[in-house]
Design a protein around this motif. Structure first.
Motif, mmCIF file in Angstrom:
data_model
loop_
_atom_site.group_PDB
_atom_site.id
_atom_site.type_symbol
_atom_site.label_atom_id
_atom_site.label_comp_id
_atom_site.label_asym_id
_atom_site.label_seq_id
_atom_site.Cartn_x
_atom_site.Cartn_y
_atom_site.Cartn_z
ATOM 1 N N THR A 198 -10.695 74.929 43.708
ATOM 2 C CA THR A 198 -9.475 74.342 43.177
ATOM 3 C C THR A 198 -9.463 74.493 41.653
ATOM 4 O OG1 THR A 198 -10.449 72.155 42.854
ATOM 5 C CG2 THR A 198 -9.484 72.633 45.037
ATOM 6 N N GLU A 199 -8.326 74.191 41.033
ATOM 7 C CA GLU A 199 -8.216 74.289 39.575
ATOM 8 C C GLU A 199 -9.218 73.361 38.895
ATOM 9 O OE1 GLU A 199 -4.868 73.570 36.060
ATOM 10 O OE2 GLU A 199 -4.237 73.848 38.149
ATOM 11 N N GLU A 200 -9.363 72.163 39.447
ATOM 12 C CA GLU A 200 -10.319 71.209 38.883
ATOM 13 C C GLU A 200 -11.749 71.719 39.026
ATOM 14 O OE1 GLU A 200 -11.638 66.500 39.241
ATOM 15 O OE2 GLU A 200 -10.002 67.291 40.476
ATOM 16 N N GLU A 201 -12.075 72.305 40.169
ATOM 17 C CA GLU A 201 -13.417 72.842 40.394
ATOM 18 C C GLU A 201 -13.701 74.025 39.468
ATOM 19 O OE1 GLU A 201 -14.128 71.770 45.134
ATOM 20 O OE2 GLU A 201 -13.046 73.613 44.575
ATOM 21 N N VAL A 202 -12.671 74.836 39.221
ATOM 22 C CA VAL A 202 -12.835 75.967 38.294
ATOM 23 C C VAL A 202 -13.138 75.449 36.888
ATOM 24 C CG1 VAL A 202 -11.641 77.869 37.143
ATOM 25 C CG2 VAL A 202 -11.419 77.582 39.613
ATOM 26 N N THR A 203 -12.419 74.414 36.464
ATOM 27 C CA THR A 203 -12.662 73.832 35.140
ATOM 28 C C THR A 203 -14.085 73.306 35.033
ATOM 29 O OG1 THR A 203 -10.334 73.228 34.883
ATOM 30 C CG2 THR A 203 -11.925 72.039 33.525
ATOM 31 N N LEU A 204 -14.549 72.605 36.048
ATOM 32 C CA LEU A 204 -15.918 72.096 36.052
ATOM 33 C C LEU A 204 -16.928 73.236 36.029
ATOM 34 C CD1 LEU A 204 -15.560 69.192 38.667
ATOM 35 C CD2 LEU A 204 -15.907 68.964 36.197
ATOM 36 N N PHE A 205 -16.618 74.318 36.759
ATOM 37 C CA PHE A 205 -17.501 75.484 36.819
ATOM 38 C C PHE A 205 -17.673 76.086 35.426
ATOM 39 C CE2 PHE A 205 -18.249 80.052 37.336
ATOM 40 C CZ PHE A 205 -19.257 80.092 38.277
ATOM 41 N N PHE A 206 -16.557 76.235 34.694
ATOM 42 C CA PHE A 206 -16.646 76.851 33.367
ATOM 43 C C PHE A 206 -17.240 75.892 32.336
ATOM 44 C CE2 PHE A 206 -14.170 80.187 35.197
ATOM 45 C CZ PHE A 206 -14.500 81.302 34.450
ATOM 46 N N ASN A 207 -17.001 74.613 32.499
ATOM 47 C CA ASN A 207 -17.665 73.653 31.614
ATOM 48 C C ASN A 207 -19.175 73.724 31.771
ATOM 49 O OD1 ASN A 207 -15.262 72.739 30.561
ATOM 50 N ND2 ASN A 207 -15.140 70.930 31.885
ATOM 51 N N GLU A 208 -19.606 73.908 33.028
ATOM 52 C CA GLU A 208 -21.037 74.033 33.298
ATOM 53 C C GLU A 208 -21.593 75.326 32.703
ATOM 54 O OE1 GLU A 208 -24.714 72.714 34.707
ATOM 55 O OE2 GLU A 208 -22.793 71.692 34.469
ATOM 56 N N LEU A 209 -20.826 76.418 32.828
ATOM 57 C CA LEU A 209 -21.253 77.689 32.224
ATOM 58 C C LEU A 209 -21.467 77.512 30.718
ATOM 59 C CD1 LEU A 209 -19.046 80.521 33.824
ATOM 60 C CD2 LEU A 209 -21.438 80.005 34.291
ATOM 61 N N LYS A 210 -20.526 76.843 30.060
ATOM 62 C CA LYS A 210 -20.623 76.676 28.611
ATOM 63 C C LYS A 210 -21.802 75.783 28.236
ATOM 64 C CE LYS A 210 -15.695 77.423 27.874
ATOM 65 N NZ LYS A 210 -14.369 76.806 27.595
ATOM 66 N N SER A 211 -22.014 74.728 29.002
ATOM 67 C CA SER A 211 -23.130 73.831 28.690
ATOM 68 C C SER A 211 -24.468 74.535 28.874
ATOM 69 C CB SER A 211 -23.060 72.573 29.561
ATOM 70 O OG SER A 211 -23.319 72.878 30.923
ATOM 71 N N GLN A 212 -24.510 75.518 29.781
ATOM 72 C CA GLN A 212 -25.737 76.286 30.008
ATOM 73 C C GLN A 212 -25.826 77.513 29.099
ATOM 74 O OE1 GLN A 212 -25.612 77.298 34.178
ATOM 75 N NE2 GLN A 212 -25.986 75.196 34.853
ATOM 76 N N LYS A 213 -24.859 77.638 28.175
ATOM 77 C CA LYS A 213 -24.780 78.789 27.257
ATOM 78 C C LYS A 213 -24.628 80.102 28.034
ATOM 79 C CE LYS A 213 -27.565 76.586 23.610
ATOM 80 N NZ LYS A 213 -26.585 75.593 23.413
ATOM 81 N N ARG A 214 -23.897 80.034 29.144
ATOM 82 C CA ARG A 214 -23.682 81.226 29.963
ATOM 83 C C ARG A 214 -22.266 81.783 29.799
ATOM 84 N NH1 ARG A 214 -24.587 79.983 35.819
ATOM 85 N NH2 ARG A 214 -23.968 82.172 35.972
ATOM 86 N N TYR A 215 -21.486 81.189 28.898
ATOM 87 C CA TYR A 215 -20.168 81.715 28.565
ATOM 88 C C TYR A 215 -20.037 81.602 27.056
ATOM 89 C CZ TYR A 215 -15.054 82.441 28.875
ATOM 90 O OH TYR A 215 -13.762 82.930 28.753
ATOM 91 N N GLN A 216 -20.279 82.711 26.349
ATOM 92 C CA GLN A 216 -20.325 82.712 24.894
ATOM 93 C C GLN A 216 -19.234 83.629 24.356
ATOM 94 O OE1 GLN A 216 -24.292 83.251 23.222
ATOM 95 N NE2 GLN A 216 -25.247 82.529 25.111
ATOM 96 N N ARG A 217 -18.544 83.146 23.321
ATOM 97 C CA ARG A 217 -17.431 83.917 22.779
ATOM 98 C C ARG A 217 -17.558 84.059 21.262
ATOM 99 N NH1 ARG A 217 -11.710 82.321 24.596
ATOM 100 N NH2 ARG A 217 -12.099 80.536 23.225
ATOM 101 N N ASP A 218 -17.317 85.266 20.800
ATOM 102 C CA ASP A 218 -17.244 85.558 19.365
ATOM 103 C C ASP A 218 -15.842 86.114 19.141
ATOM 104 O OD1 ASP A 218 -17.566 86.239 16.740
ATOM 105 O OD2 ASP A 218 -19.025 87.835 17.076
ATOM 106 N N VAL A 219 -14.902 85.206 18.918
ATOM 107 C CA VAL A 219 -13.494 85.613 18.886
ATOM 108 C C VAL A 219 -12.873 85.257 17.543
ATOM 109 C CG1 VAL A 219 -13.184 85.493 21.364
ATOM 110 C CG2 VAL A 219 -12.847 83.437 20.017
ATOM 111 N N TYR A 220 -11.819 85.976 17.198
ATOM 112 C CA TYR A 220 -11.213 85.803 15.873
ATOM 113 C C TYR A 220 -9.712 86.031 15.940
ATOM 114 C CZ TYR A 220 -12.723 90.651 16.513
ATOM 115 O OH TYR A 220 -12.994 91.886 17.044
#
Length: 607
Positions: A585-607
């Motif tokens: 679900t949309e909520e589960e996707v949000t939790l999934f990506f929050n977890e990725l970020k907390s584990q440093k598994r989604y890193q962005r160098d954007v400008y």
């Protein structure tokens, strides 16, 4: 300093002890000791019994339990600036005896928030007023139903931003307002910093240290200038205030003949500098404005250029100041408001009253346009430069591994050029690199650390790298590092540009790394080679099942490039892949990506 206690009630032995102790105390310890002794007197005056504890060595009288000063510093940082400032505050507070917890907002356990006594928030703002990636979840928590009441919490916020953006320092403003709404008490007023923030940061840190020593919130501190020596641990002798002049060893246009782009591969010598870097770091280049633009601006202003002005307590000619110190190529609403005070043309005030027309006007135009359109201006040279802000350093992702290039650093810089009102405009540094810098020249640089964009600590962790155009720069650094170390774990690059023939940056190297196993998969998208434009997000969708499998196997995702378009579209595509492939679900996707970020598994160098 020796205290004269000749006529005091202390014995000679006590006087000696006091004189030995006093010079070793910090300002905070002196303030604390004063309060401690006052508290003892209060107890004695009220005839309250003193606490007595007995130890094996004998009887010990404990007059009062020492009250520890504690502080929690939370930072939201995309490129590392806010994190560096947070480290400086930590060092300053610890030097005064304060016990400090330093944490990224994404790592902080929110159920501990109401237990804190002193909270200091340091954050940047990203995109259209959005929190940086590692502050998103904490920001959402504070605005959610589970946010606690914070009546016993003292706080202060330092916000980093860029006044050329519409939502200047909005994330800091959000935190400041919401903490107050939850009952928090502001110990030091919020400070909003523009790109040249060193002086403001130093002053704010001094105010925080002083307020903690007094242990009382004080609105008057807003007007105080309390100098504080701030150490930031071991660092290079070179920084943006003292750059290293690096010799240009090589400058190559990576685009083929016929391309409408010009992307420069720049190789700089670090020999003798002692500068070190890691893949994911950036190089800061101190900009120099185009001499032709400066000359045209001086002519339009009616100045000679030889007028002497004061810049940061140093005397410079106006020509020198406009060339090497001030920003003249970017327009902001705060700047135009300052200039309007000196303009004899009512049209500038009228423009400032219409936000939509103002936004349209400032896009792509510079200070020369303003002077030519809204003159004449009634000012002298010093009044003119006093309205301008310092030309900000330009950061470029490093495109090399120091393990492979010990005394060098490589950059990938795309030339910015466009036309407005029949006049060609150039990016300040990108135009300088593409048009004016030659091999053998020296340019002022420093290394900007970015701890939020790093290869995994475990070399066997799969990585997915996504970038377009010059967004390939840090991935060249990653792959050089892997090649030097002989790492052959799963590594997948998604790269996009306009044309295969002319814009396939570092094609030969990428093919070599594919062959030797440093890179295991390469998916490319060249948007102008087909009737229907194809971008990196389309290649991600085509490989959705495998991308999701890599994620489930622990892969780290990296995104580098334009935030507003490419990075935004990639983010939406990744969320779509997770939703569809994982039946979430949309909520589960949000939790999934929050977890990725907390584990440093989604890193962005954007400008």
């Amino acid at each position: 300093m020796t205290l004269n206690l000749h006529n005091s009630p202390f014995s000679e032995a006590q006087t000696k002890l006091i004189n030995e102790l006093y010079p070793t105390l910090t300002d905070y310890q002196k303030v604390w000791l004063n309060g401690y002794l006052s508290a003892i007197q209060t107890i004695e005056d009220s005839n309250q019994p003193l606490e007595v504890t007995v130890t094996e060595q004998g009887q010990t009288v404990s007059l009062l339990e020492a009250v520890k000063q504690e502080a929690t510093i939370l930072y939201g940082s995309q490129t590392g600036n806010a994190q560096q400032v947070a480290g400086k505050l930590k060092t300053a507070l610890e030097s005064q005896g304060v016990e400090v917890v330093l944490s990224a907002m994404s790592d902080f356990k929110t159920n501990n928030l109401k237990k804190q006594k002193n909270i200091f928030i340091i954050t940047s703002t990203h995109g259209e007023g959005d929190p940086p990636d590692n502050a998103i979840s904490f920001h959402s928590f504070l605005y959610g139903k589970r946010a606690p009441k914070l009546e016993d919490v003292y706080f202060s916020v330092l916000s980093l931003g860029d006044s050329s953006y519409e939502f200047f320092c909005k994330t800091g403003l959000d935190f400041d307002e919401q903490l107050e709404k939850l009952g928090g008490k502001r110990i030091v007023p919020r400070v909003d910093c523009d790109l040249d923030y060193d002086d403001q940061v130093s002053q704010w840190i001094g105010q925080v240290v002083e307020a903690m020593a007094q242990n009382t919130p004080s609105k008057q501190l807003e007007f105080q200038n309390i100098p504080v020596a701030v150490a930031a641990g071991e660092k290079s002798a070179y920084d943006k205030n003292n750059p290293f002049y690096a010799e240009v060893l090589e400058s190559i246009n990576l685009n083929g003949r016929g391309s409408n782009k010009k992307t420069q591969h720049l190789e700089l010598s670090l020999e003798g500098s002692g500068l070190t870097y890691e893949p994911g770091d950036s190089v800061g280049i101190l900009p120099e404005n185009d001499a032709n633009l400066v000359t045209a601006l001086l002519l339009s202003l009616g100045f000679e250029g030889s007028e002497v002005v004061t810049v940061k307590n140093h005397s410079k000619t106006l020509n020198e100041a406009l060339t090497s110190h001030f920003e003249i190529t970017v327009l902001t609403k705060p700047l135009l408001q300052k200039l309007a005070v000196f303009s004899e043309n009512d049209r500038l005030e009228a423009l400032l009253e219409d936000d939509s027309k103002l936004k349209e006007y400032v896009y792509g135009r510079d200070l020369l346009d303003v002077v030519q359109t809204f003159g004449p201006f009634n000012w002298n040279a010093q009044q003119f430069v006093d309205q301008l802000r310092k030309n900000p350093v330009r950061l470029y992702s490093i495109a090399s591994s120091q393990k492979a290039n010990e005394d060098e650093v490589h950059l990938t810089i795309g030339k910015v050029f466009y036309e407005v009102d029949e006049r060609e405009r150039l990016g300040v540094v990108s135009g300088q690199v593409a048009e004016r810098i030659e091999i053998g020249d020296k340019i002022p640089i420093y290394i900007h650390k970015n701890p939020n964009f790093r290869l995994p600590e475990n070399a066997q962790t799969p990585i997915i790298m996504i970038g377009a155009g010059t967004g390939i720069a840090p991935y060249r650094s990653f792959l050089e590092e892997r090649a030097e170390a002989g790492i052959e774990s799963n590594a997948w690059l998604f790269f996009g540009d306009q044309h295969f023939v002319t814009d396939f940056l570092y094609q030969t190297e990428l093919q070599r790394w594919l062959k030797d196993g440093t890179l295991t998969k390469l998916s490319v998208a060249f948007s102008r080679d087909t009737e229907q434009k194809v971008y990196v997000q389309h290649r991600l969708l085509e490989n959705a099942e495998e991308v999701y499998r890599w994620l489930n196997e622990g892969a780290v995702i990296y995104v580098c490039g334009d935030e507003k378009y490419m990075a935004h579209d990639v983010d939406q595509t990744l969320r779509k892949i997770v939703a569809e492939q994982g039946s979430k679900t949309e909520e589960e996707v949000t939790l999934f990506f929050n977890e990725l970020k907390s584990q440093k598994r989604y890193q962005r160098d954007v400008y």
